[in-house]
Design an enzyme around this catalytic site. Structure first.
Site, PDB file in Angstrom:
ATOM      1  N   ASP A   1       1.095  -1.107  -0.022  1.00  0.00           N
ATOM      2  CA  ASP A   1      -0.041   0.021   0.170  1.00  0.00           C
ATOM      3  C   ASP A   1       0.870   1.503   0.056  1.00  0.00           C
ATOM      4  OD1 ASP A   1      -1.695   2.181   0.631  1.00  0.00           O
ATOM      5  OD2 ASP A   1      -2.298   1.344   2.501  1.00  0.00           O
TER       6      ASP A   1
ATOM      7  N   LYS B   1       3.068  11.299  -3.515  1.00  0.00           N
ATOM      8  CA  LYS B   1       1.908  10.435  -4.093  1.00  0.00           C
ATOM      9  C   LYS B   1       0.950  11.423  -4.845  1.00  0.00           C
ATOM     10  CE  LYS B   1      -1.614   7.017  -3.464  1.00  0.00           C
ATOM     11  NZ  LYS B   1      -2.099   5.965  -2.406  1.00  0.00           N
TER      12      LYS B   1
ATOM     13  N   GLU C   1      -7.098   0.512  -4.296  1.00  0.00           N
ATOM     14  CA  GLU C   1      -7.206   0.273  -3.155  1.00  0.00           C
ATOM     15  C   GLU C   1      -8.457  -0.218  -2.542  1.00  0.00           C
ATOM     16  OE1 GLU C   1      -6.062   4.191  -2.149  1.00  0.00           O
ATOM     17  OE2 GLU C   1      -3.907   3.924  -2.790  1.00  0.00           O
TER      18      GLU C   1
ATOM     19  N   ASP D   1     -12.875   5.699   2.613  1.00  0.00           N
ATOM     20  CA  ASP D   1     -11.640   5.839   3.005  1.00  0.00           C
ATOM     21  C   ASP D   1     -11.006   7.139   3.717  1.00  0.00           C
ATOM     22  OD1 ASP D   1      -8.653   5.937   3.156  1.00  0.00           O
ATOM     23  OD2 ASP D   1      -8.198   4.974   1.171  1.00  0.00           O
TER      24      ASP D   1
END
Ligand code: AMP
Length: 619
Positions: free
Chosen positions: A23, A87, A187, A211
Site C-alpha cells: 500500500d 503521491k 485500493e 477511506d
C-alpha cells in the site's frame, strides 16, 4: 537467477516465492505478505519499528537517503530536503497542480508545461517516480529483512481514481525499486479482498469503500460480478482528513486559552507540540469521553461531545461525497451490500456511526483500517502467484502493449497482466510546427526502449491539419478482444482524420520467448529506467530550446540587448550540456533558462493585449 514460469492462458507465475502486497500511501505506506503457515495476510513489522512506514524521504547533507519515521523528523528542521506527500505529484504535470502548488514545503520545478513535475533537493532533480521508488525500496528491504528472503515481485495499490499516467508512474517506481510489479490494484478492491469479498467468483455484490486517512478522503462504489471488480463511481476530497480534525482541536484550544494566533505563528516548536497533543487527544477520544492535558501553561482539555461538534462539518462533507458517488452510480443506499472502512480516521466513533447510518447497515471495521489495503494487496499477490488453487484466474495479456514516443521510448497502453477483453487509450500531440503526419509504431514487451521490444505494426496517420506544435490532439486507442486480437486506432480529434490496424500480438511467440522477454525486463530494469529518465530530460530540453529559439526570432524587439545576450548564453549552456547524458546537469540548465526567460512571455502578452486594445476604435 531463478527461473520464472508463466502460464500464458492465465498469466499466473508458477514459482514458490514470496510476492508482497504494497500500500503506497500519501502519508503512510505498508507492505504485507501471506503467512506460509496460517495462510493469512500479515503486515510486516521489521525490527519492531511498526507496520506503518511514513511516506517521507529525506536527503542528508552527505548524500544519504532516509525513509520513514527517521525522515519525518526532518520535516520541521530541513523542509527543503524532506519530501512528503509525493503521491500527490505522481504522474502529474505542473499545470495539473494548479492552486495546490504552495502546499509543498520543498521546491517543485516550475517549467509551466505539460511536462511531468520534478522536485529539486540540493543540486539534484528528482521525479516523483524516483522518490516513490525510494519508499518502495525501503519497504522491499524491510520485507527482505523480516522474511529473510529476496523479494522481487509485488502487487501495488493505487486509488481508484488514478488515471493511466499515474498508474504507469507507480509501475515505473516499482521497477526502479527492483520490483516486478505484477499488478496495480485499486485500493478499494484490495480492501474488499481483505474482507474476503471477491474471493468466491460466483458472488455478486455492490460495495462502498469509505477511506478517510490523514490528508485525503475518498469513497468508491464497486460492483463485483463474475470475479471482476468494476469501479462504478468515485468521489472525494484530496485535501480532507484527520489533519483537519487536529487543526479544529488546536483552534478550539487557542480560543479557550485566549491565545493570540500571531504569537503562535512565530513559535514553530509550540505549534508542533500542540499539533502532536491535538492528535493524541483525538485518538484518546476514540476510546474515552474526556481528555485533559497541558502544553506549557496551555490547558489542553476537550470532551468527546465538543470534539464531535467541531468535526461535524468535516464528517458532513464526506457524507455529501458519498451521496454524490451514489448518485453517479445511480444507486440507493439500500442497494449497497457491504460498506468497508479504510484509513486511520475511520476509528473516530462518530465517523463510523454516521457512515453506517447513511448506508443503513453496520460498516465493516473489524480489520485494522491502516493495514486493510496492504492486506488485500497481499491476497491479490497470492492469487496471482497461483497459490490459491480454488480461485480461477481470468485471461490476461502476458506482455505489455504500447507505442513508441519521443526518443524511442516505449509508452505502455495496456500493461501486462491486464484482464482481457480490455480497452485503453491515451492522447498525443505533435512536436513540430505544421506537422501533418504522425507515425504510430505498436510494440510489445516490458523494456523501456522500443528497440528492445517486439514491433507488431506501424502506420502513418496522414492528413493532420497544419497547426503549431502541441495543438493537434491525437487519440490512440488499443482495443484487445477476448480472442487476443488487438485493434489500434488513431484519430485526430480536431479534424476527425482516422486510421487503424489489427494485429494478433501472440502470433508467432512461444511460451519460452515470452518468458525470456520477462526475464530480460527484470535483469535490465534499473538501467532501463535510468535510460528513460535521461531521454525524458533530453526531450524536455529539446522542446525548451525549440520554444526559446522561436521566441527570440519573433519577439526580440521587446527584449533588451542584455536580456538577449543572457538568453543566448543560457541557450548555449543548455545545448552544450545536452550530449553529456547527465540528467541532473541537463535539468539544471533547463531550469536556469526557464527561470530567466519565463517573465518574457508575460511581457509580450501584455504588449500584444495593449496593441489589440489600441486597435479597437470606439464608435
Ligand atoms: P492514514 O492516512 O490512513 O494512515 O490515517 C492516519 C490518520 O488517522 C491520522 O490523521 C491519524 O491521526 C488518524 N488516526 C489514527 N488512529 C486514530 C484513532 N484511534 N482515532 C482517531 N484518528 C486516528
Amino acid at each position: 537467477m531463478a527461473k520464472v514460469a508463466i502460464n500464458l492462458s492465465t498469466g499466473a507465475l508458477q514459482q514458490e516465492e514470496v510476492i508482497v502486497g504494497i500500500d503506497l500511501g500519501t502519508t503512510n505506506s505498508l507492505v504485507a505478505y501471506i503467512h506460509p503457515e496460517t495462510k493469512k495476510p500479515v503486515a510486516i513489522n521489521d525490527l519492531g519499528r511498526g507496520t506503518i512506514v511514513p511516506s517521507v524521504v529525506h536527503f542528508t547533507q552527505n548524500g544519504e537517503t532516509i525513509v520513514g519515521n527517521e525522515a519525518k523528523e526532518y520535516l520541521t528542521t530541513d523542509p527543503a530536503n524532506t519530501i512528503y506527500s509525493v503521491k500527490r505529484l505522481l504522474g502529474k504535470s505542473y499545470k495539473d497542480l494548479g492552486e495546490h502548488k504552495d502546499y509543498f514545503g520543498y521546491k517543485i520545478i516550475d517549467d509551466d508545461s505539460e511536462g511531468l513535475v520534478k522536485i529539486r533537493a540540493g543540486d539534484k532533480f528528482y521525479s516523483p517516480i524516483e522518490l516513490s521508488a525510494e519508499i518502495l525500496k525501503e519497504l522491499r528491504e524491510r520485507a527482505e529483512h523480516a522474511l529473510k528472503t529476496p523479494v522481487n515481485r509485488a502487487v501495488i495499490t493505487v486509488p481508484a481514481y488514478f488515471n493511466d499516467s499515474q498508474r504507469q508512474a507507480t509501475r515505473d517506481a516499482g521497477k526502479l525499486a527492483g520490483l516486478e510489479v505484477l499488478r496495480i490494484v485499486n485500493e478499494p478492491t484490495a480492501a474488499s479482498l481483505a474482507y474476503g469479498i471477491g474471493i468466491d467468483p460466483s458472488e455478486e455484490k455492490t460495495i462502498a469503500v469509505y477511506d478517510l486517512g490523514g490528508g485525503t478522503f475518498d469513497i468508491s462504489i464497486l460492483s463485483l460480478h463474475q470475479g471482476i471488480f468494476e469501479v462504478l463511481s468515485t468521489h472525494g476530497d484530496t485535501y480532507l482528513g484527520g489533519d483537519d480534525m487536529d487543526r479544529a482541536i488546536i483552534n478550539y484550544w487557542i480560543q479557550e486559552n485566549q491565545l493570540v494566533a500571531d504569537t503562535l505563528n512565530e513559535d514553530k516548536n509550540l505549534q508542533q507540540e500542540l499539533r502532536l497533543k491535538a492528535e493524541e487527544a483525538k485518538k484518546a477520544l476514540s476510546q474515552q469521553q474526556i481528555y485533559t492535558s497541558k502544553v506549557n501553561d496551555i490547558e489542553c482539555g476537550i470532551t468527546r461531545h465538543k470534539f464531535e461538534e467541531l468535526i461535524a462539518p468535516i464528517v458532513a462533507k464526506t457524507i455529501d461525497s458519498c451521496r454524490q458517488a451514489m448518485g453517479d452510480a445511480k444507486l440507493k443506499p439500500e442497494q449497497i451490500d457491504a460498506v468497508i472502512m479504510v484509513g486511520g480516521s475511520t476509528r473516530v466513533p462518530m465517523v463510523y456511526e454516521t457512515v453506517s447510518e447513511f448506508f443503513g447497515k453496520p460498516a465493516n471495521n473489524t480489520l485494522n483500517p491502516d493495514e486493510v489495503v496492504a492486506l488485500g494487496a497481499a491476497i491479490q499477490a497470492d492469487i496471482l502467484s497461483g497459490n490459491r488453487k480454488d480461485i480461477l484466474l481470468l485471461d490476461v495479456t502476458p506482455l505489455t502493449l504500447g507505442i513508441e514516443t519521443m526518443g524511442g521510448l516505449m509508452d505502455s497502453i495496456i500493461p501486462r497482466n491486464s484482464k482481457i477483453p480490455t480497452k485503453a487509450g491515451r492522447q498525443y500531440t505533435t512536436s513540430i510546427d505544421g506537422q501533418v503526419n504522425m507515425k504510430i509504431s505498436v510494440y510489445q514487451g516490458e523494456r523501456d526502449l522500443v528497440k528492445e521490444n517486439r514491433k507488431l505494426a506501424e502506420f502513418d496517420l496522414k492528413g493532420i491539419p497544419a497547426m503549431p506544435a502541441g495543438f493537434p490532439k491525437v487519440d490512440v486507442n488499443f482495443i484487445l478482444n477476448a480472442d487476443g486480437i488487438l485493434k489500434v486506432e488513431a484519430i485526430e480529434l480536431r479534424s476527425g482524420v482516422r486510421q487503424e490496424v489489427e494485429v494478433k500480438p501472440q502470433y508467432g511467440l512461444t511460451d519460452s520467448q515470452v518468458e525470456q522477454m520477462l526475464m530480460d525486463s527484470i535483469t535490465h530494469a534499473r538501467e532501463d529506467v535510468s535510460a528513460r529518465m535521461v531521454i525524458e530530460a533530453r526531450t524536455t530540453a529539446e522542446q525548451m530550446l525549440y520554444q526559446v529559439e522561436r521566441f527570440l526570432e519573433k519577439n526580440s524587439q521587446h527584449l533588451t540587448e542584455e536580456e538577449i545576450k543572457m538568453t543566448q548564453e543560457n541557450l548555449k549552456k543548455l545545448r552544450d550540456v545536452l550530449p553529456s547524458g547527465d540528467k541532473d546537469q541537463i535539468l539544471k540548465a533547463v531550469d536556469t533558462l526557464e527561470e530567466q526567460t519565463s517573465p518574457f512571455a508575460e511581457r509580450v502578452m501584455q504588449i500584444s493585449i495593449k496593441q489589440a486594445m489600441a486597435g479597437k476604435k470606439i464608435e
